[in-house]
Design a protein around this motif. Structure first.
Motif, PDB file in Angstrom:
ATOM      1  N   GLY A  62     -36.152   9.021   2.912  1.00 20.93           N
ATOM      2  CA  GLY A  62     -35.090   9.513   3.780  1.00 20.93           C
ATOM      3  C   GLY A  62     -34.331  10.689   3.181  1.00 20.93           C
ATOM      4  N   TRP A  63     -34.398  10.827   1.863  1.00 20.72           N
ATOM      5  CA  TRP A  63     -33.732  11.946   1.193  1.00 20.72           C
ATOM      6  C   TRP A  63     -34.316  13.285   1.614  1.00 20.72           C
ATOM      7  N   TRP A  64     -35.532  13.265   2.128  1.00 20.71           N
ATOM      8  CA  TRP A  64     -36.158  14.512   2.590  1.00 20.71           C
ATOM      9  C   TRP A  64     -35.366  15.140   3.733  1.00 20.71           C
ATOM     10  N   LEU A  65     -34.512  14.357   4.387  1.00 19.02           N
ATOM     11  CA  LEU A  65     -33.659  14.924   5.439  1.00 19.02           C
ATOM     12  C   LEU A  65     -32.830  16.090   4.894  1.00 19.02           C
ATOM     13  N   LEU A  66     -32.378  15.945   3.669  1.00 16.70           N
ATOM     14  CA  LEU A  66     -31.587  17.022   3.054  1.00 16.70           C
ATOM     15  C   LEU A  66     -32.404  18.298   2.894  1.00 16.70           C
ATOM     16  N   ASN A  74     -37.336  24.003   4.651  1.00 14.18           N
ATOM     17  CA  ASN A  74     -37.522  23.137   5.816  1.00 14.18           C
ATOM     18  C   ASN A  74     -38.869  23.377   6.496  1.00 14.18           C
ATOM     19  N   LEU A  75     -39.379  24.595   6.450  1.00 15.80           N
ATOM     20  CA  LEU A  75     -40.691  24.879   7.036  1.00 15.80           C
ATOM     21  C   LEU A  75     -41.799  24.168   6.266  1.00 15.80           C
ATOM     22  N   VAL A  76     -41.716  24.229   4.944  1.00 16.23           N
ATOM     23  CA  VAL A  76     -42.710  23.553   4.110  1.00 16.23           C
ATOM     24  C   VAL A  76     -42.640  22.043   4.333  1.00 16.23           C
ATOM     25  N   VAL A  77     -41.432  21.496   4.357  1.00 20.65           N
ATOM     26  CA  VAL A  77     -41.241  20.059   4.582  1.00 20.65           C
ATOM     27  C   VAL A  77     -41.792  19.672   5.957  1.00 20.65           C
ATOM     28  N   ALA A  78     -41.519  20.472   6.977  1.00 21.67           N
ATOM     29  CA  ALA A  78     -42.006  20.177   8.326  1.00 21.67           C
ATOM     30  C   ALA A  78     -43.533  20.161   8.371  1.00 21.67           C
ATOM     31  N   ILE A  79     -44.172  21.070   7.648  1.00 20.18           N
ATOM     32  CA  ILE A  79     -45.635  21.096   7.603  1.00 20.18           C
ATOM     33  C   ILE A  79     -46.162  19.857   6.901  1.00 20.18           C
ATOM     34  N   VAL A  80     -45.586  19.508   5.747  1.00 22.20           N
ATOM     35  CA  VAL A  80     -46.024  18.324   4.989  1.00 22.20           C
ATOM     36  C   VAL A  80     -45.857  17.065   5.838  1.00 22.20           C
ATOM     37  N   VAL A  81     -44.717  16.925   6.501  1.00 23.81           N
ATOM     38  CA  VAL A  81     -44.462  15.743   7.325  1.00 23.81           C
ATOM     39  C   VAL A  81     -45.428  15.712   8.513  1.00 23.81           C
ATOM     40  N   SER A  82     -45.688  16.846   9.128  1.00 29.14           N
ATOM     41  CA  SER A  82     -46.629  16.899  10.251  1.00 29.14           C
ATOM     42  C   SER A  82     -48.020  16.443   9.825  1.00 29.14           C
TER      43      SER A  82
END
Length: 127
Positions: A62-66, A74-82
């Motif tokens: 959940g810390w990834w929300l930060l 946030n773009l990199v995180v969004a790609i990893v999560v996708s």
């Protein structure tokens, strides 16, 4: 002069209408994806909590929300999560990138109403 005004109002209405359709389709798709993953469907309509729910489905903290608050990161995180969400439903990383990140509404509708089953977060190597 009056015709110009009415056409710009019409254009505004068209933009609002298509935005509303996009929002409703996104909520429907996420609701179904969340329930397939054993999460509450209503989470799809709660801002921030829906991102948290996707993180949990992807097997991320959940810390990834930060991290989603930091521009470019946030773009990199969004790609990893996708990619992780796609793998959690038995789909490829390519589907995750193109289907869930680039063309999200289409990808999430495919996950929601296609035959994809939630198998749990993708296994990751040692931490």
């Amino acid at each position: 002069m009056n015709d110009h005004h009415s056409s710009s109002v019409f254009g505004l209405g068209l933009g609002f209408g298509s935005g509303l359709i996009f929002a409703v389709l996104t909520i429907i798709a996420l609701w179904k994806v969340f329930t397939k993953a054993g999460r509450p469907g209503w989470a799809a309509i709660i801002p921030i909590y829906n991102a948290y729910t996707l993180l949990k489905i992807a097997g991320r903290s959940g810390w990834w929300l930060l991290l989603l608050l930091i521009p470019l990161v946030n773009l990199v995180v969004a790609i990893v999560v996708s990619v992780d969400v796609a793998k959690a439903f038995g789909k490829s990383g390519v589907f995750g990138f193109f289907g869930l990140f680039l063309f999200s509404i289409i990808g999430y509708l495919i996950l929601a109403f296609g035959g994809a089953r939630y198998t749990g977060p993708p296994a990751r190597g040692p931490r």
